[in-house]
Design an enzyme around this catalytic site. Structure first.
Site, PDB file in Angstrom:
ATOM      1  N   SER A 234       0.831  -1.193   0.000  1.00 23.75           N
ATOM      2  CA  SER A 234       0.000   0.000   0.000  1.00 23.75           C
ATOM      3  C   SER A 234       0.868   1.247   0.000  1.00 23.75           C
ATOM      4  O   SER A 234       1.855   1.334   0.734  1.00 23.75           O
ATOM      5  CB  SER A 234      -0.908   0.002   1.240  1.00 23.75           C
ATOM      6  OG  SER A 234      -1.468   1.274   1.456  1.00 23.75           O
ATOM      7  N   LYS A 235       0.498   2.231  -0.806  1.00 26.33           N
ATOM      8  CA  LYS A 235       1.220   3.497  -0.837  1.00 26.33           C
ATOM      9  C   LYS A 235       1.156   4.203   0.509  1.00 26.33           C
ATOM     10  O   LYS A 235       2.070   4.939   0.881  1.00 26.33           O
ATOM     11  CB  LYS A 235       0.638   4.417  -1.921  1.00 26.33           C
ATOM     12  CG  LYS A 235       0.897   3.951  -3.339  1.00 26.33           C
ATOM     13  CD  LYS A 235       0.334   4.947  -4.331  1.00 26.33           C
ATOM     14  CE  LYS A 235       0.594   4.505  -5.769  1.00 26.33           C
ATOM     15  NZ  LYS A 235       0.055   5.461  -6.755  1.00 26.33           N
ATOM     16  N   ARG A 236       0.071   4.001   1.248  1.00 30.56           N
ATOM     17  CA  ARG A 236      -0.095   4.681   2.533  1.00 30.56           C
ATOM     18  C   ARG A 236       0.718   4.025   3.643  1.00 30.56           C
ATOM     19  O   ARG A 236       1.042   4.670   4.630  1.00 30.56           O
ATOM     20  CB  ARG A 236      -1.570   4.687   2.927  1.00 30.56           C
ATOM     21  CG  ARG A 236      -2.465   5.476   1.979  1.00 30.56           C
ATOM     22  CD  ARG A 236      -3.905   5.457   2.444  1.00 30.56           C
ATOM     23  NE  ARG A 236      -4.761   6.212   1.545  1.00 30.56           N
ATOM     24  CZ  ARG A 236      -5.329   5.725   0.464  1.00 30.56           C
ATOM     25  NH1 ARG A 236      -5.116   4.462   0.142  1.00 30.56           N
ATOM     26  NH2 ARG A 236      -6.096   6.467  -0.301  1.00 30.56           N
ATOM     27  N   ARG A 237       1.036   2.741   3.480  1.00 34.48           N
ATOM     28  CA  ARG A 237       1.646   1.989   4.577  1.00 34.48           C
ATOM     29  C   ARG A 237       3.060   1.529   4.272  1.00 34.48           C
ATOM     30  O   ARG A 237       3.907   1.458   5.172  1.00 34.48           O
ATOM     31  CB  ARG A 237       0.757   0.783   4.887  1.00 34.48           C
ATOM     32  CG  ARG A 237       1.225  -0.094   6.017  1.00 34.48           C
ATOM     33  CD  ARG A 237       0.343  -1.315   6.174  1.00 34.48           C
ATOM     34  NE  ARG A 237       0.277  -2.097   4.945  1.00 34.48           N
ATOM     35  CZ  ARG A 237      -0.847  -2.364   4.293  1.00 34.48           C
ATOM     36  NH1 ARG A 237      -1.997  -1.917   4.746  1.00 34.48           N
ATOM     37  NH2 ARG A 237      -0.825  -3.073   3.170  1.00 34.48           N
ATOM     38  N   VAL A 240       6.791   1.854  -1.411  1.00 31.61           N
ATOM     39  CA  VAL A 240       6.460   1.237  -2.696  1.00 31.61           C
ATOM     40  C   VAL A 240       6.916   2.059  -3.903  1.00 31.61           C
ATOM     41  O   VAL A 240       6.848   1.582  -5.031  1.00 31.61           O
ATOM     42  CB  VAL A 240       4.941   0.985  -2.818  1.00 31.61           C
ATOM     43  CG1 VAL A 240       4.456   0.071  -1.700  1.00 31.61           C
ATOM     44  CG2 VAL A 240       4.153   2.297  -2.807  1.00 31.61           C
TER      45      VAL A 240
END
Length: 469
Positions: A234-237, A240
């Site tokens: 995930s881009k938020r977590r 990446v």
């Protein structure tokens, strides 16, 4: 038939490593088949698209070896908007789609469940187009849709379980499902290679292909890329962004090699192999079905191996962005005029064996180019204990008396200083290293002192001694 594959990212953020893997897989497959790789930028999300994200996609592809001019495109999905609307109109005129003005609340009220799919209420009511009237595809009531997948065989989906899905919104704009299909048709795409997260949409897209009178492409859904907790990256977590790895100092070759191992492996008990081997051996039908774990520690180890394999001259060139602060790389702590290319060339072979990413070159060599070292206070406190002041006094005196300022002489001299105090070399050199470099770890000490020179070395040791007063 000429094989035509496509990579179709959205310019809404940094370039995802999972997208990079898909691009490479498409690229290799097209090359193996003597086909064409098409780049399509799916830019219809006007609120989130930015020109710099498009440029970021092109730059990231350049970096991993898919260079501009070697593929067809880039095309932009927004340029095909007329074809999208025309296809929606054809589906309506042929009876394969119908208009519906039901809201989500309407469907829930009729079905009594917020989890129930659309119930086909407007299938045969002949609603005319108009504001707020979405266009829905008329899914066949019976039979099944069989997806021919080079990796997963023939996944089969019962049509009765596929709701009549929306293909154009109430304002007339086609949704992604339809736009994606029309673009692939327009561009003559024969094979769609993408992540398995798109598999649930595939029967809907295949039904659209068939309804529009065109043979569907051959599909290949590769395993999703996950983190160490087996969660989709995930881009938020998670970390990446391909650009972040590039700017940290990962080599393109190492990244390419590692990405291609996410779900596939070359023959034999090996993982680090020449790119030519990967291009020759990669097979879509050999890709694993299980999720692919993106292990940053393993990637880091890969990168270290690639760095150590570089000819020294290439390593020196590769380090330049971090030594000079060019492009997106942060500037180093020294001023340009303080940098000594000859001094760096002298220690480069030593540094090359000790770093895993190119950005680590800066803390390993900064002591050579700064007027005084950047002292790690934790290292100072840990190292400069009782007896360190006297040891530095003796070391300075012994070094001042040296006729030859070379690594071997420096080492034997400091060994003798330590022996008089009953200390092994490791304990003896620790205060000297911190005094001269500011850190407890780094390049081999005596080779570093040789390059730094007599005057600067003694000046730093005396300054450290004064601090211990």
């Amino acid at each position: 038939m000429t094989v035509r594959v496509r990579f179709a990212p959205s310019p809404t953020g940094m370039f995802h490593v999972g997208g990079a893997r898909s691009a490479l897989q498409n690229w290799i497959y097209a090359k193996q088949q003597g086909g064409v790789f098409v780049l399509r930028i799916e830019d219809t999300d006007a609120a989130r698209n930015k020109p710099e994200w498009t440029e970021g996609i092109l730059s990231a592809l350049d970096w991993i070896g898919i260079s501009r001019g070697s593929y067809e495109g880039p095309y932009f999905q927004s340029a095909n908007a007329g074809e999208h609307r025309a296809a929606a109109a054809r589906l309506h005129e042929s009876g394969r789609a119908y208009y519906c003005d039901c809201t989500r609340e309407d469907v829930q009220a009729r079905t009594g469940s917020q989890y129930q799919g659309y119930d086909g209420y407007h299938r045969d009511r002949g609603l005319a187009p108009g504001p707020g009237h979405a266009l829905r595809f008329r899914t066949p009531d019976e039979g099944a849709t069989v997806v021919v997948d080079l990796i997963r065989g023939e996944p089969t989906f019962e049509n009765k379980l596929i709701e009549d899905f929306v293909i154009a919104r109430g304002d007339g704009s086609p949704v992604f499902l339809l736009a994606n299909v029309v673009d692939d048709m327009t561009m003559g795409i024969t094979h769609v290679i993408r992540a398995e997260e798109h598999l649930p949409n595939t029967p809907k897209q295949q039904l659209l292909w068939e309804a529009l009178g065109v043979k569907p492409p051959i599909w290949a859904h590769v395993p999703v890329v996950v983190n160490e907790k087996r969660q989709k990256l995930s881009k938020r977590r998670d970390k990446v962004a391909l650009e972040a790895y590039r700017d940290e100092g990962y080599l393109a070759g190492a990244m390419r090699n590692y990405l291609m191992l996410l779900g596939w492996a070359p023959s034999g008990d090996r993982e680090i192999v020449p790119w030519s081997v990967i291009e020759d051996e990669f097979r879509l039908d050999e890709v694993n079905l299980s999720s692919a774990f993106f292990d940053e520690k393993k990637l880091r180890a890969f990168n270290g191996e690639y760095i150590r394999a570089l000819p020294v001259a290439e390593f020196v060139d590769a380090c330049q962005p971090w030594l000079t602060g060019t492009g997106t790389i942060a500037p180093p702590p020294w001023q340009p005029e303080e940098f000594d290319a000859d001094a760096f060339a002298a220690v480069a072979p030593l540094a090359q064996t000790r770093i895993a990413v190119l950005s680590e070159i800066v803390p390993n060599v900064d002591f050579l180019f700064l007027a005084s070292p950047l002292i790690d206070e934790a290292a100072w406190t840990k190292t400069m204990k009782d007896g360190s002041a006297e040891l530095l006094d003796d070391a300075v005196a012994a070094f001042e008396a040296l006729d030859s300022w070379d690594a071997e002489s420096l080492k034997s001299t400091l060994e003798a200083v330590g022996a008089e105090r009953g200390l092994k070399l490791g304990k003896t050199q620790a205060p000297v290293r911190v005094a001269v470099t500011g850190r407890t770890v780094g390049l081999p000490l005596f080779e570093s002192l040789e390059v730094l020179g007599r005057e600067r070395t003694l000046t730093r040791m005396r300054a450290a001694r004064l601090r211990l007063v």
